[in-house]
Design a protein around this motif. Structure first.
Motif, PDB file in Angstrom:
ATOM      1  N   GLN A   1       0.866  -1.181   0.000  1.00 20.37           N
ATOM      2  CA  GLN A   1       0.000   0.000   0.000  1.00 20.37           C
ATOM      3  C   GLN A   1       0.904   1.233   0.000  1.00 20.37           C
ATOM      4  N   LEU A   2       0.388   2.337   0.510  1.00 23.34           N
ATOM      5  CA  LEU A   2       1.209   3.543   0.597  1.00 23.34           C
ATOM      6  C   LEU A   2       2.359   3.334   1.583  1.00 23.34           C
ATOM      7  N   SER A   3       3.562   3.771   1.193  1.00 18.95           N
ATOM      8  CA  SER A   3       4.663   3.777   2.154  1.00 18.95           C
ATOM      9  C   SER A   3       4.525   5.045   2.984  1.00 18.95           C
ATOM     10  N   ALA A   4       5.234   5.087   4.125  1.00 19.72           N
ATOM     11  CA  ALA A   4       5.151   6.267   4.987  1.00 19.72           C
ATOM     12  C   ALA A   4       5.625   7.517   4.244  1.00 19.72           C
ATOM     13  N   ALA A   5       6.708   7.361   3.478  1.00 19.64           N
ATOM     14  CA  ALA A   5       7.259   8.515   2.758  1.00 19.64           C
ATOM     15  C   ALA A   5       6.251   9.037   1.737  1.00 19.64           C
ATOM     16  N   ARG A   6       5.621   8.090   1.037  1.00 21.38           N
ATOM     17  CA  ARG A   6       4.650   8.466   0.017  1.00 21.38           C
ATOM     18  C   ARG A   6       3.449   9.155   0.677  1.00 21.38           C
ATOM     19  N   LEU A   7       3.011   8.576   1.799  1.00 27.68           N
ATOM     20  CA  LEU A   7       1.883   9.136   2.528  1.00 27.68           C
ATOM     21  C   LEU A   7       2.199  10.571   2.955  1.00 27.68           C
TER      22      LEU A   7
END
Lengths: 351, 351
Positions: free
Chosen positions: A112-118
């Motif tokens: 799913q979304l990575s923390a960085a992407r989020l």
């Protein structure tokens, strides 16, 4: 506010931000502005603030601020398939709307979304409020740029960083359960827990269970039975645990546990059981954790923080617990269908 | 989006029921002579029936927007104590901390926070009600009432109420407190990490009851995580205990269980240990789980954050005031503020 701005030589929006301790304003400037405000006797107007709060809550506006509901469930289907997550989200969404926010769900984690992407998404979409919704043990930390965020966790004590937590009162639920069974004269009460839940909740159910027993006869203390996946059916040690500890009553804090007694060869009504329930439903007596209400309360507190601009990691962590109620399973007017031996429970009353 | 419209009745709801224009309702409720007396009475009755009342916050706002020359009164919160005088109040370090935290947060949000004394010989319930009414105070913090001082019989239904401590004293309300379970757990964990292997908790029965057994809950859930041979049952001091008999009990307990570190909620733990004939930390390490800043020199333990508790109480109260919640909630939530560890010479690392 304009007077303060003129005095200090900054724009009035800077004054507004500084007085709300916004991290974007240098600390020295914040202090200078706060001093100036104090000197000329300016202070924020709660009437205006309350009016805005009221106005927003009655007239949802098109540019309503966004709140992110984060979950580490592996897929949207898994999320919707879980009564806990569904109820948390539903409560949070309804309350967010009521208070003039729009709640949007984001799934984070592997695949799913990575923390960085989020983090990018949150900045790009100007989302300043996040709610961590009952994270699983798979997620140990969530490295976001917390300094710009108002944030709260639902359950998820185990997830770093430390944030304020909102949770159902599992400790109180366990205490109420023990009291009910003791009122029936039961003395060898066993606790069944979901291993993941207890870790996510810092053993709060077990703490309540222990304190209500108020015994330090360690030799006789019955260790809890921790299960990883109740729906897979009883594991090998189950019947052995029941007999070794001569269990005469059970508090079951693990969901999906149905049928375990029968499969261990225990005839109803041999062992009375008090179960934790996600919500009140007919034919399902037990202690209702009300996850919907957890979602409601979490959003209320988060909105409060947003309005008073409390961003970043809290200096002091506080944890809020929503109430747990006994339900005799007669919701919707259906007759009470008590589990084996729990008929007296309905009359025993809580504390 | 209809969910947001269910709460507060508005002037328009009254108008619809009374079949008049809403401006007529407004005039009638302000007793305008142009509206026939019979109409005024009828409208007032309908407003009462559906629970419409004018919000003092909005009135203040309207008055100011209208350019009213007279200063708008600051909306008020009241912090009520059941001690009788300022001197008696200030003698309680925790009380001072609660009030300071509440007052600062209230002021940051634009409210004032008056300290009112409702102890024996001070304000009666009638005087208190009259004062709150006269000053237009709608939100009250019941500030750590002490059971031995008795309580006041008030009709709380007209106010938004938040309570600090005294969970079991009426009225039931949103509740904020120090996290006594967490401080007990934290002290066990830190003493363990410092190398102690027989850790005992000594607690005053009175304090234990006031917190609903939270110290014990924390102690028990940590102790069961230790190997069986390293568990120590807590010591519970009786009521109105004199120092010499407390010291005797303490000595017997420490020797019997071969305790190497004690955690206690009394700040006088070092005096108690000395009276019991122990050298600290030579014979026995000690820590206090109820420290307040500034921490006494050399005493290790957990610092409780009374100001943060006051702050959370003021925040919770503002939330109730904003959302229009009044009276005693059927199902209040609890908020606990965590403490933090402070190393000290009384509990050095074991070498």
């Amino acid at each position: 506010m304009k007077d303060v701005a003129a005095l200090v030589g900054v724009h009035q929006t800077t004054v507004s931000l500084a007085l709300r301790d916004h991290p974007g304003i240098p600390v020295a400037t914040r202090e200078k502005i706060r001093e100036a405000a104090a000197r000329i006797g300016y202070r924020p107007d709660p009437a205006l603030d309350a009016f805005n709060f009221y106005r927003l809550s009655n007239h949802p506006i098109r540019s309503a601020p966004l709140m992110a509901f984060l979950s580490d469930q592996p897929s949207a289907a898994a999320f919707s398939g879980s009564a806990v997550h569904r109820d948390l989200y539903e409560g949070a969404r309804a309350q967010a709307e009521k208070l003039g926010f729009v709640l949007e769900r984001f799934l984070v984690g592997p695949g799913q979304l990575s923390a960085a992407r989020l983090d990018h998404v949150l900045v790009a979409r100007n989302i300043g409020c996040v709610l961590l919704g009952a994270f699983s043990l798979e997620t140990a930390e969530l490295p976001l740029d917390w300094s710009r965020l108002c944030a709260l966790k639902i359950d998820s004590f185990h997830v770093q960083p430390r944030l304020d937590v909102v949770s159902a009162n599992y400790q109180d639920a366990a205490r109420q359960a023990v009291l009910r069974l003791r009122a029936q004269g039961r003395r060898r009460i066993g606790l069944v827990i979901a291993r993941g839940d207890e870790t996510r909740l810092e053993n709060h159910a077990y703490a309540g269970f222990l304190v209500e027993h108020a015994t330090t006869d360690w030799e006789r203390t019955i260790p809890p039975f921790a299960i990883d996946d109740a729906s897979a059916g009883p594991v090998r040690d189950w019947a052995e645990w029941l007999s070794r500890h001569r269990i005469d009553a059970l508090v079951v804090a693990a969901p999906g546990w149905d049928g375990w007694l029968e499969q261990a060869g225990i005839q109803a009504p041999g062992i009375p059981v008090v179960r934790f329930r996600v919500r009140a439903e007919r034919g399902q007596p037990g202690l209702v954790l009300n996850h919907r209400e957890v979602g409601v309360r979490a959003v209320e507190l988060l909105a409060m923080r947003w309005h008073t601009n409390q961003r970043g990691l809290p200096a002091f962590v506080s944890n809020t617990f929503t109430p747990v109620d006994w339900s005799d399973g007669s919701e919707l007017g259906a007759p009470a269908v008590a589990e084996a031996g729990t008929r007296a429970n309905a009359r025993a009353g809580g504390r | 989006m209809d969910a947001g419209h269910s709460k507060r009745p508005t002037v328009k709801d009254v108008a619809r029921l009374a079949q008049v224009h809403f401006t007529t309702v407004s005039l009638a409720l302000r007793d305008h002579p142009r509206i026939p007396q019979a109409t005024r009475d009828r409208i007032r009755r309908i407003a009462e029936e559906i629970g419409y009342k004018r919000d003092p916050l909005f009135m203040a706002l309207v008055a100011r927007r209208g350019g009213a020359q007279q200063p708008v009164p600051t909306p008020r919160m009241a912090f009520i104590t059941n001690r009788s005088t300022r001197e008696a109040f200030d003698a309680g370090v925790h009380l001072r901390g609660f009030y300071e935290g509440a007052r600062l947060q209230a002021e940051a949000m634009g409210y004032s926070c008056d300290l009112l004394f409702a102890g024996p010989g001070a304000m009666t319930a009638e005087a208190l009600s009259a004062h709150l009414k006269q000053t237009g105070t709608e939100g009250v913090i019941i500030g750590a009432f002490e059971p031995q001082l008795g309580t006041i019989e008030m009709d709380w239904s007209r106010y938004a109420v938040v309570k600090i401590d005294a969970r079991y004293m009426a009225p039931v309300a949103t509740f904020v407190s120090n996290d006594q379970m967490q401080v007990a757990r934290l002290a066990h964990q830190r003493l363990r990490a410092l190398g102690y292997r027989r850790i005992g908790m000594a607690i005053n029965r009175h304090d234990e009851e006031a917190t609903g057994g939270l110290f014990s809950a924390g102690c028990l859930v940590e102790q069961v995580g230790f190997p069986l041979s390293e568990r120590v049952p807590p010591l519970s001091f009786g009521y109105n205990l004199r120092m010499d008999s407390a010291a005797r009990q303490f000595r017997e307990w420490v020797l019997k269980h071969r305790i190497d570190a004690v955690l206690c909620n009394w700040t006088s733990i070092l005096d108690l240990a000395a009276a019991a004939g122990f050298r600290v930390p030579g014979d026995l390490a000690c820590c206090c789980v109820c420290l307040t800043e500034p921490v006494p020199e050399g005493l290790a333990g957990v610092v409780q954050n009374h100001r943060a508790v006051g702050q959370k109480a003021a925040e919770a109260l503002a939330l109730s005031l904003k959302t229009g919640a009044r009276g005693v909630p059927a199902r209040p939530s609890f908020t606990y503020v965590e403490g933090y560890w402070r190393d000290g010479a009384s509990a050095p690392a074991v070498v």
